[in-house]
Write an enzyme that holds these catalytic residues in place. Structure first.
Site, PDB file in Angstrom:
ATOM      1  N   GLN A 141       0.855  -1.196   0.000  1.00  0.00           N
ATOM      2  CA  GLN A 141       0.000   0.000   0.000  1.00  0.00           C
ATOM      3  C   GLN A 141       0.887   1.240   0.000  1.00  0.00           C
ATOM      4  OE1 GLN A 141      -3.643  -0.598   2.832  1.00  0.00           O
ATOM      5  NE2 GLN A 141      -1.967  -1.841   3.660  1.00  0.00           N
ATOM      6  N   GLY A 200       2.566  -4.790   8.993  1.00  0.00           N
ATOM      7  CA  GLY A 200       2.642  -3.342   9.235  1.00  0.00           C
ATOM      8  C   GLY A 200       1.527  -2.536   8.611  1.00  0.00           C
ATOM      9  N   THR A 201       0.293  -3.076   8.684  1.00  0.00           N
ATOM     10  CA  THR A 201      -0.834  -2.282   8.205  1.00  0.00           C
ATOM     11  C   THR A 201      -1.954  -2.317   9.241  1.00  0.00           C
ATOM     12  OG1 THR A 201      -2.486  -1.955   6.442  1.00  0.00           O
ATOM     13  CG2 THR A 201      -1.792  -4.223   6.858  1.00  0.00           C
ATOM     14  N   ALA A 220       8.379  -4.719  12.651  1.00  0.00           N
ATOM     15  CA  ALA A 220       8.606  -5.459  11.394  1.00  0.00           C
ATOM     16  C   ALA A 220      10.085  -5.801  11.240  1.00  0.00           C
ATOM     17  CB  ALA A 220       8.129  -4.612  10.216  1.00  0.00           C
ATOM     18  N   HIS A 260      -1.332   1.431  -4.427  1.00  0.00           N
ATOM     19  CA  HIS A 260      -1.736   2.831  -4.227  1.00  0.00           C
ATOM     20  C   HIS A 260      -0.842   3.786  -4.997  1.00  0.00           C
ATOM     21  CE1 HIS A 260      -3.865   1.797  -0.158  1.00  0.00           C
ATOM     22  NE2 HIS A 260      -4.566   1.443  -1.205  1.00  0.00           N
ATOM     23  N   CYS A 308       3.912  18.742 -19.066  1.00  0.00           N
ATOM     24  CA  CYS A 308       4.068  17.310 -19.355  1.00  0.00           C
ATOM     25  C   CYS A 308       5.070  17.163 -20.501  1.00  0.00           C
ATOM     26  CB  CYS A 308       2.732  16.697 -19.765  1.00  0.00           C
ATOM     27  SG  CYS A 308       2.905  15.003 -20.411  1.00  0.00           S
ATOM     28  N   GLU A 342       0.080  -4.013  16.439  1.00  0.00           N
ATOM     29  CA  GLU A 342      -1.241  -4.080  17.086  1.00  0.00           C
ATOM     30  C   GLU A 342      -2.110  -5.006  16.258  1.00  0.00           C
ATOM     31  OE1 GLU A 342      -2.674  -0.062  16.557  1.00  0.00           O
ATOM     32  OE2 GLU A 342      -2.889  -0.367  14.406  1.00  0.00           O
ATOM     33  N   ASP A 371       6.353   4.598  -1.219  1.00  0.00           N
ATOM     34  CA  ASP A 371       7.809   4.792  -1.246  1.00  0.00           C
ATOM     35  C   ASP A 371       8.433   3.680  -2.091  1.00  0.00           C
ATOM     36  OD1 ASP A 371       7.605   3.452   2.033  1.00  0.00           O
ATOM     37  OD2 ASP A 371       8.566   2.409   0.363  1.00  0.00           O
TER      38      ASP A 371
HETATM   39  C1  BV8 Z   1     -11.711   2.517  -3.671  1.00  0.00           C
HETATM   40  C2  BV8 Z   1      -2.780   7.624  -0.957  1.00  0.00           C
HETATM   41  C3  BV8 Z   1     -13.492   2.254  -5.209  1.00  0.00           C
HETATM   42  C4  BV8 Z   1      -1.372   7.682  -1.255  1.00  0.00           C
HETATM   43  C5  BV8 Z   1      -4.186   6.146   0.322  1.00  0.00           C
HETATM   44  C6  BV8 Z   1     -15.164  -0.808   1.118  1.00  0.00           C
HETATM   45  C7  BV8 Z   1     -14.720  -1.300  -0.115  1.00  0.00           C
HETATM   46  C8  BV8 Z   1     -14.046  -0.466  -1.008  1.00  0.00           C
HETATM   47  C9  BV8 Z   1     -13.784   0.867  -0.671  1.00  0.00           C
HETATM   48  C10 BV8 Z   1     -14.207   1.356   0.546  1.00  0.00           C
HETATM   49  C11 BV8 Z   1     -14.897   0.513   1.439  1.00  0.00           C
HETATM   50  N1  BV8 Z   1     -15.179   1.263   2.547  1.00  0.00           N
HETATM   51  C12 BV8 Z   1     -14.679   2.504   2.376  1.00  0.00           C
HETATM   52  C13 BV8 Z   1     -14.101   2.600   1.170  1.00  0.00           C
HETATM   53  C14 BV8 Z   1     -13.484   3.816   0.638  1.00  0.00           C
HETATM   54  C15 BV8 Z   1     -12.001   3.969   0.988  1.00  0.00           C
HETATM   55  C16 BV8 Z   1     -11.668   3.481   2.368  1.00  0.00           C
HETATM   56  O1  BV8 Z   1     -11.208   2.369   2.543  1.00  0.00           O
HETATM   57  N2  BV8 Z   1     -11.853   4.341   3.355  1.00  0.00           N
HETATM   58  C17 BV8 Z   1     -11.480   3.989   4.713  1.00  0.00           C
HETATM   59  C18 BV8 Z   1     -10.919   5.210   5.415  1.00  0.00           C
HETATM   60  C19 BV8 Z   1     -12.694   3.396   5.408  1.00  0.00           C
HETATM   61  N3  BV8 Z   1     -11.196   3.256   0.013  1.00  0.00           N
HETATM   62  C20 BV8 Z   1     -10.905   3.896  -1.135  1.00  0.00           C
HETATM   63  O2  BV8 Z   1     -11.318   4.989  -1.431  1.00  0.00           O
HETATM   64  C21 BV8 Z   1     -10.005   3.133  -2.125  1.00  0.00           C
HETATM   65  N4  BV8 Z   1     -10.624   3.210  -3.410  1.00  0.00           N
HETATM   66  O3  BV8 Z   1     -12.200   1.745  -2.930  1.00  0.00           O
HETATM   67  O4  BV8 Z   1     -12.221   2.808  -4.902  1.00  0.00           O
HETATM   68  C22 BV8 Z   1     -13.741   2.486  -6.634  1.00  0.00           C
HETATM   69  C23 BV8 Z   1     -14.488   1.536  -7.311  1.00  0.00           C
HETATM   70  C24 BV8 Z   1     -14.750   1.744  -8.659  1.00  0.00           C
HETATM   71  C25 BV8 Z   1     -14.267   2.890  -9.303  1.00  0.00           C
HETATM   72  C26 BV8 Z   1     -13.515   3.818  -8.616  1.00  0.00           C
HETATM   73  C27 BV8 Z   1     -13.252   3.630  -7.255  1.00  0.00           C
HETATM   74  C28 BV8 Z   1      -8.643   3.798  -2.288  1.00  0.00           C
HETATM   75  C29 BV8 Z   1      -7.843   3.698  -1.034  1.00  0.00           C
HETATM   76  C30 BV8 Z   1      -6.436   4.287  -1.257  1.00  0.00           C
HETATM   77  C31 BV8 Z   1      -6.355   5.641  -0.632  1.00  0.00           C
HETATM   78  N5  BV8 Z   1      -4.989   6.159  -0.677  1.00  0.00           N
HETATM   79  N6  BV8 Z   1      -3.050   6.814   0.239  1.00  0.00           N
HETATM   80  C32 BV8 Z   1      -0.630   8.220  -0.091  1.00  0.00           C
HETATM   81  O5  BV8 Z   1      -0.733   9.442   0.150  1.00  0.00           O
HETATM   82  O6  BV8 Z   1       0.062   7.416   0.554  1.00  0.00           O
HETATM   83  S1  BV8 Z   1      -4.566   5.233   1.702  1.00  0.00           S
HETATM   84  C33 BV8 Z   1      -3.481   5.397   3.008  1.00  0.00           C
HETATM   85  O7  BV8 Z   1      -3.819   4.387   3.972  1.00  0.00           O
HETATM   86  C34 BV8 Z   1      -2.058   5.099   2.669  1.00  0.00           C
HETATM   87  O8  BV8 Z   1      -1.795   4.959   1.322  1.00  0.00           O
HETATM   88  C35 BV8 Z   1      -1.773   3.762   3.366  1.00  0.00           C
HETATM   89  O9  BV8 Z   1      -1.097   2.904   2.526  1.00  0.00           O
HETATM   90  C36 BV8 Z   1      -3.120   3.264   3.603  1.00  0.00           C
HETATM   91  C37 BV8 Z   1      -3.241   2.191   4.653  1.00  0.00           C
HETATM   92  O10 BV8 Z   1      -2.616   2.628   5.836  1.00  0.00           O
HETATM   93  P1  BV8 Z   1      -1.493   1.685   6.510  1.00  0.00           P
HETATM   94  O11 BV8 Z   1      -0.456   1.409   5.503  1.00  0.00           O
HETATM   95  O12 BV8 Z   1      -2.142   0.516   7.159  1.00  0.00           O
HETATM   96  O13 BV8 Z   1      -0.874   2.686   7.570  1.00  0.00           O
HETATM   97  P2  BV8 Z   1      -1.439   3.010   9.026  1.00  0.00           P
HETATM   98  O14 BV8 Z   1      -0.688   4.202   9.513  1.00  0.00           O
HETATM   99  O15 BV8 Z   1      -2.925   3.048   9.001  1.00  0.00           O
HETATM  100  O16 BV8 Z   1      -1.030   1.740   9.899  1.00  0.00           O
HETATM  101  C38 BV8 Z   1       0.347   1.462  10.125  1.00  0.00           C
HETATM  102  C39 BV8 Z   1       0.422   0.139  10.883  1.00  0.00           C
HETATM  103  O17 BV8 Z   1       1.794  -0.189  11.078  1.00  0.00           O
HETATM  104  C40 BV8 Z   1      -0.210   0.197  12.265  1.00  0.00           C
HETATM  105  O18 BV8 Z   1      -1.024  -0.959  12.447  1.00  0.00           O
HETATM  106  C41 BV8 Z   1       0.984   0.140  13.228  1.00  0.00           C
HETATM  107  O19 BV8 Z   1       0.699  -0.561  14.401  1.00  0.00           O
HETATM  108  C42 BV8 Z   1       2.001  -0.594  12.408  1.00  0.00           C
HETATM  109  N7  BV8 Z   1       3.395  -0.240  12.740  1.00  0.00           N
HETATM  110  C43 BV8 Z   1       3.891   0.990  13.073  1.00  0.00           C
HETATM  111  N8  BV8 Z   1       5.223   0.883  13.273  1.00  0.00           N
HETATM  112  C44 BV8 Z   1       5.545  -0.408  13.035  1.00  0.00           C
HETATM  113  C45 BV8 Z   1       4.383  -1.128  12.694  1.00  0.00           C
HETATM  114  N9  BV8 Z   1       4.384  -2.442  12.408  1.00  0.00           N
HETATM  115  C46 BV8 Z   1       5.583  -3.080  12.450  1.00  0.00           C
HETATM  116  N10 BV8 Z   1       6.755  -2.465  12.773  1.00  0.00           N
HETATM  117  C47 BV8 Z   1       6.769  -1.150  13.077  1.00  0.00           C
HETATM  118  N11 BV8 Z   1       7.926  -0.544  13.406  1.00  0.00           N
END
Ligand code: BV8
Length: 229
Positions: free
Chosen positions: A91, A176-177, A220, A109, A136, A204, A94
């Site tokens: 996801q 890590g997600t 990780a 993504h 462009c 978590e 980078d």
């Molecule tokens: C779409 C942009 C449909 C780039 C991002 C149900 C089904 C389908 C869609 C939806 C649905 N319900 C809701 C939706 C809509 C939406 C969605 O999911 N909303 C959420 C908020 C509910 N989804 C969308 O809009 C997606 N598109 O479904 O399109 C469609 C269909 C037809 C036609 C057109 C469209 C698109 C989603 C993508 C959005 N873009 N980013 C950027 O700027 O990066 S998402 C954003 O969250 C990031 O990209 C990231 O990758 C992503 C997920 O986050 P995580 O990677 O999990 O990061 P997070 O900080 O949350 O967690 C980190 C974890 O690491 C933690 O658990 C932590 O404990 C752990 N951690 C921390 N340190 C460590 C560690 N683990 C190990 N070691 C460590 N040291």
């Protein structure tokens, strides 16, 4: 569990955390500093493209100061050593997985180092800044270049290839997600429905934890090397 013949690995921001790349939803994470609706939606880009370009320009510049960590290296070693099918779906936008040597990789993504021209549709390698007056190089239009990342409400990339891999895999590992963004958050259920063994490596329990057979909790960089050796 028998030796797997096909593995899908899903990574999130936690796998890059030890390289110094901010996660999104941890304390002090990216979404605590900026509203995702302003910088990671098409509507936000239409409203204020300069704000969105600044947001991604800063993150792109920061990439020059970070390096892959032990987790990225271990996953690249696993790809080289594993004789079966392995697909790494990240996801993250980078380039740390590829810099560590992973190649069977999908950026669902998009990628920070890529630009997309909304006029001609060209995808261009883009290591530097971009802005509202960027031209462009392919179609010479101005103001049509955007970051090649998938915003909320946009369809993630390569979903067909990912779904095929989820149907075939017998091991699904999430690393890590937070499991809070779909459709990535639904992959564990898809894999499990097709009979895969599922493992979560995280600090978590993610939202879908009930579907994970065994959850290893830790950093990780500590657990992935042990897990893949
Ligand atoms: C779409 C942009 C449909 C780039 C991002 C149900 C089904 C389908 C869609 C939806 C649905 N319900 C809701 C939706 C809509 C939406 C969605 O999911 N909303 C959420 C908020 C509910 N989804 C969308 O809009 C997606 N598109 O479904 O399109 C469609 C269909 C037809 C036609 C057109 C469209 C698109 C989603 C993508 C959005 N873009 N980013 C950027 O700027 O990066 S998402 C954003 O969250 C990031 O990209 C990231 O990758 C992503 C997920 O986050 P995580 O990677 O999990 O990061 P997070 O900080 O949350 O967690 C980190 C974890 O690491 C933690 O658990 C932590 O404990 C752990 N951690 C921390 N340190 C460590 C560690 N683990 C190990 N070691 C460590 N040291």
């Amino acid at each position: 569990m028998n030796r797997p013949s096909s593995i899908v690995i899903l990574t999130g921001a936690g796998v890059s955390a030890e390289s110094g790349v901010d996660t999104f939803r941890d304390a002090g994470g990216i979404w605590s500093k900026v509203d995702y609706r302003d910088v990671a939606t098409p509507q936000g880009f239409a409203r204020d493209p300069r704000l969105v370009h600044d947001f991604y320009n800063q993150r792109r510049r920061a990439m020059a100061n970070v390096a892959p960590n032990a987790a990225h290296a271990a996953l690249a070693r696993l790809e080289q050593a594993f004789a079966g099918d392995l697909l790494l779906v990240t996801q993250n936008i980078d380039d740390l997985h590829e810099r560590a040597g992973s190649s069977r990789l999908i950026h669902m993504h998009g990628e920070l180092g890529q630009a997309l021209c909304t006029n001609c549709g060209n995808r261009l390698h883009w290591p530097g800044d971009m802005g509202v007056d960027t031209m462009c190089p392919a179609c010479h239009s101005t103001g049509t270049i955007r970051p090649d990342v998938v915003w909320f409400g946009e369809m993630p990339y390569h979903m067909g290839r990912i779904e095929q891999a989820l149907e075939r895999c017998d091991l699904f590992v999430s690393i890590g997600t937070s499991g809070s963004v779909y459709p990535a958050a639904g992959f564990v259920e898809e894999a499990r429905r097709h009979g895969a063994h599922t493992v979560e490596l995280n600090l978590e329990r993610s939202e879908g934890h009930s579907l994970f057979a065994e959850a290893e909790h830790g950093r990780a960089t500590e657990i992935v090397p042990a897990f893949v050796e």
